[in-house]
Design a protein around this motif. Structure first.
Motif, PDB file in Angstrom:
ATOM      1  N   THR A  19       0.864  -1.184   0.000  1.00 51.62           N
ATOM      2  CA  THR A  19       0.000   0.000   0.000  1.00 51.62           C
ATOM      3  C   THR A  19       0.902   1.236   0.000  1.00 51.62           C
ATOM      4  N   TRP A  20       0.307   2.374  -0.281  1.00 53.57           N
ATOM      5  CA  TRP A  20       1.098   3.598  -0.322  1.00 53.57           C
ATOM      6  C   TRP A  20       1.692   3.936   1.045  1.00 53.57           C
ATOM      7  N   VAL A  21       0.941   3.677   2.092  1.00 53.42           N
ATOM      8  CA  VAL A  21       1.447   3.966   3.441  1.00 53.42           C
ATOM      9  C   VAL A  21       2.623   3.045   3.775  1.00 53.42           C
ATOM     10  N   ASP A  22       2.478   1.748   3.476  1.00 60.55           N
ATOM     11  CA  ASP A  22       3.586   0.822   3.714  1.00 60.55           C
ATOM     12  C   ASP A  22       4.785   1.149   2.821  1.00 60.55           C
ATOM     13  N   SER A  23       4.502   1.567   1.601  1.00 57.38           N
ATOM     14  CA  SER A  23       5.587   1.973   0.693  1.00 57.38           C
ATOM     15  C   SER A  23       6.330   3.173   1.251  1.00 57.38           C
ATOM     16  N   PHE A  24       5.574   4.145   1.772  1.00 58.61           N
ATOM     17  CA  PHE A  24       6.201   5.316   2.387  1.00 58.61           C
ATOM     18  C   PHE A  24       7.048   4.908   3.585  1.00 58.61           C
ATOM     19  N   LEU A  25       6.506   4.032   4.419  1.00 58.64           N
ATOM     20  CA  LEU A  25       7.238   3.594   5.611  1.00 58.64           C
ATOM     21  C   LEU A  25       8.549   2.903   5.234  1.00 58.64           C
ATOM     22  N   ASN A  26       8.492   1.961   4.313  1.00 55.17           N
ATOM     23  CA  ASN A  26       9.708   1.243   3.917  1.00 55.17           C
ATOM     24  C   ASN A  26      10.713   2.170   3.233  1.00 55.17           C
ATOM     25  N   ALA A  27      10.243   3.005   2.325  1.00 54.30           N
ATOM     26  CA  ALA A  27      11.156   3.905   1.611  1.00 54.30           C
ATOM     27  C   ALA A  27      11.806   4.889   2.576  1.00 54.30           C
ATOM     28  N   SER A  28      11.040   5.450   3.490  1.00 53.56           N
ATOM     29  CA  SER A  28      11.622   6.417   4.423  1.00 53.56           C
ATOM     30  C   SER A  28      12.570   5.748   5.411  1.00 53.56           C
ATOM     31  N   MET A  29      12.282   4.514   5.810  1.00 52.20           N
ATOM     32  CA  MET A  29      13.184   3.814   6.728  1.00 52.20           C
ATOM     33  C   MET A  29      14.513   3.494   6.040  1.00 52.20           C
ATOM     34  N   ILE A  30      14.456   3.061   4.789  1.00 53.81           N
ATOM     35  CA  ILE A  30      15.707   2.772   4.070  1.00 53.81           C
ATOM     36  C   ILE A  30      16.451   4.066   3.778  1.00 53.81           C
ATOM     37  N   LEU A  31      15.738   5.103   3.371  1.00 52.02           N
ATOM     38  CA  LEU A  31      16.384   6.388   3.086  1.00 52.02           C
ATOM     39  C   LEU A  31      17.027   6.962   4.340  1.00 52.02           C
ATOM     40  N   GLY A  32      16.411   6.709   5.484  1.00 48.07           N
ATOM     41  CA  GLY A  32      16.970   7.180   6.749  1.00 48.07           C
ATOM     42  C   GLY A  32      18.053   6.283   7.315  1.00 48.07           C
ATOM     43  N   GLY A  33      18.328   5.161   6.649  1.00 48.24           N
ATOM     44  CA  GLY A  33      19.393   4.278   7.085  1.00 48.24           C
ATOM     45  C   GLY A  33      18.976   3.224   8.085  1.00 48.24           C
ATOM     46  N   MET A  34      17.678   3.046   8.307  1.00 41.16           N
ATOM     47  CA  MET A  34      17.201   2.089   9.311  1.00 41.16           C
ATOM     48  C   MET A  34      16.985   0.688   8.754  1.00 41.16           C
ATOM     49  N   GLY A  35      16.637   0.568   7.497  1.00 43.70           N
ATOM     50  CA  GLY A  35      16.355  -0.741   6.911  1.00 43.70           C
ATOM     51  C   GLY A  35      14.869  -0.934   6.703  1.00 43.70           C
ATOM     52  N   PRO A  36      14.509  -1.948   5.911  1.00 47.99           N
ATOM     53  CA  PRO A  36      13.087  -2.159   5.601  1.00 47.99           C
ATOM     54  C   PRO A  36      12.306  -2.648   6.824  1.00 47.99           C
ATOM     55  N   VAL A  37      11.015  -2.410   6.791  1.00 43.17           N
ATOM     56  CA  VAL A  37      10.136  -2.819   7.889  1.00 43.17           C
ATOM     57  C   VAL A  37       9.358  -4.068   7.512  1.00 43.17           C
ATOM     58  N   ALA A  38       8.808  -4.085   6.300  1.00 45.06           N
ATOM     59  CA  ALA A  38       7.943  -5.189   5.882  1.00 45.06           C
ATOM     60  C   ALA A  38       8.760  -6.335   5.294  1.00 45.06           C
ATOM     61  N   GLU A  39       8.214  -7.528   5.417  1.00 43.03           N
ATOM     62  CA  GLU A  39       8.814  -8.715   4.799  1.00 43.03           C
ATOM     63  C   GLU A  39       8.525  -8.662   3.304  1.00 43.03           C
ATOM     64  N   LEU A  40       9.555  -8.861   2.498  1.00 46.95           N
ATOM     65  CA  LEU A  40       9.399  -8.781   1.056  1.00 46.95           C
ATOM     66  C   LEU A  40       9.180 -10.170   0.475  1.00 46.95           C
ATOM     67  N   GLN A  41       8.250 -10.260  -0.460  1.00 48.40           N
ATOM     68  CA  GLN A  41       7.924 -11.518  -1.124  1.00 48.40           C
ATOM     69  C   GLN A  41       8.339 -11.416  -2.584  1.00 48.40           C
ATOM     70  N   GLY A  42       9.022 -12.399  -3.080  1.00 54.30           N
ATOM     71  CA  GLY A  42       9.393 -12.446  -4.494  1.00 54.30           C
ATOM     72  C   GLY A  42      10.766 -11.855  -4.749  1.00 54.30           C
ATOM     73  N   ASP A  43      11.393 -12.372  -5.785  1.00 58.65           N
ATOM     74  CA  ASP A  43      12.744 -11.936  -6.119  1.00 58.65           C
ATOM     75  C   ASP A  43      12.778 -10.498  -6.620  1.00 58.65           C
ATOM     76  N   ALA A  44      11.769 -10.101  -7.400  1.00 58.01           N
ATOM     77  CA  ALA A  44      11.758  -8.751  -7.971  1.00 58.01           C
ATOM     78  C   ALA A  44      11.725  -7.694  -6.857  1.00 58.01           C
ATOM     79  N   SER A  45      10.906  -7.918  -5.841  1.00 54.70           N
ATOM     80  CA  SER A  45      10.824  -6.932  -4.765  1.00 54.70           C
ATOM     81  C   SER A  45      12.107  -6.912  -3.938  1.00 54.70           C
ATOM     82  N   LYS A  46      12.741  -8.080  -3.784  1.00 57.34           N
ATOM     83  CA  LYS A  46      14.009  -8.123  -3.038  1.00 57.34           C
ATOM     84  C   LYS A  46      15.133  -7.442  -3.829  1.00 57.34           C
ATOM     85  N   LEU A  47      15.144  -7.653  -5.141  1.00 51.80           N
ATOM     86  CA  LEU A  47      16.139  -6.981  -5.973  1.00 51.80           C
ATOM     87  C   LEU A  47      15.933  -5.471  -5.953  1.00 51.80           C
ATOM     88  N   PHE A  48      14.670  -5.055  -6.030  1.00 50.71           N
ATOM     89  CA  PHE A  48      14.397  -3.613  -5.946  1.00 50.71           C
ATOM     90  C   PHE A  48      14.852  -3.056  -4.606  1.00 50.71           C
TER      91      PHE A  48
END
Length: 186
Positions: free
Chosen positions: A121-150
């Motif tokens: 969702t957009w909210v989860d996308s915002f949370l994950n993107a801001s956490m990685i941009l801030g240097g904290m790391g992803p929050v949600a579990e990623l499913q699939g190779d494409a999402s892990k590569l991204f």
């Protein structure tokens, strides 16, 4: 063996950006000098006209050397303010605007990638993107190779953006400190 066209294109873009930066720096220096000289010329003309309108009694009460020294020093101080102070203020504001735009664009890239590739969702996308941009790391579990590569590519990108943004923001401070140390060593 390998196709090097992309590498040559990237190198060309980097060189072109550097040349544009040099050209813009020259234009900034010229424009600042031109505007500063025009302002100071107008000020000198106005001051001279004002001095011409003063009564002779004023000049009898004031020492000539003090008047000339005061006018010269005040105009030099204003010249310093117009050429250096105004330029550095505009440059610092533009630096903060550029840094903010880079961070916002990076956040939007991450949100778009997490939303479209990982199906968040957009909210989860915002949370994950801001956490990685801030240097904290992803929050949600990623499913699939494409999402892990991204997520991996986005994390690497964010590291580079973070370093570049810090460099952009700290460059004026470092320049100021180096100039101060250089002047103190004289």
């Amino acid at each position: 063996p390998g196709d090097t066209r992309l590498l040559v294109l990237i190198a060309g873009v980097v060189i072109a950006i550097g040349l544009v930066g040099i050209a813009l720096s020259r234009v900034e220096t010229y424009c600042t000098g031109w505007v500063g000289e025009r302002v100071l010329n107008d000020l000198r003309v106005d001051l001279f006209q004002h001095l011409q309108r003063l009564s002779m009694g004023y000049f009898e009460r004031q020492r000539t050397g003090v008047l000339i020294s005061r006018l010269t020093n005040d105009i030099e101080a204003l010249q310093q303010l117009v050429t250096d102070g105004l330029t550095s203020t505009v440059r610092n504001v533009l630096t903060l605007v550029v840094a903010g735009a880079i961070l916002l664009a990076s956040l939007l890239i991450g949100m778009l990638g997490y939303h479209t590739i990982a199906g968040m969702t957009w909210v989860d996308s915002f949370l994950n993107a801001s956490m990685i941009l801030g240097g904290m790391g992803p929050v949600a579990e990623l499913q699939g190779d494409a999402s892990k590569l991204f997520a991996g590519a986005y994390a690497l990108y964010c590291g580079v953006v973070f370093i570049a943004t810090i460099g952009i923001v700290l460059a004026p401070v470092a320049t100021h400190l180096l100039r101060r140390f250089h002047l103190e060593n004289r």
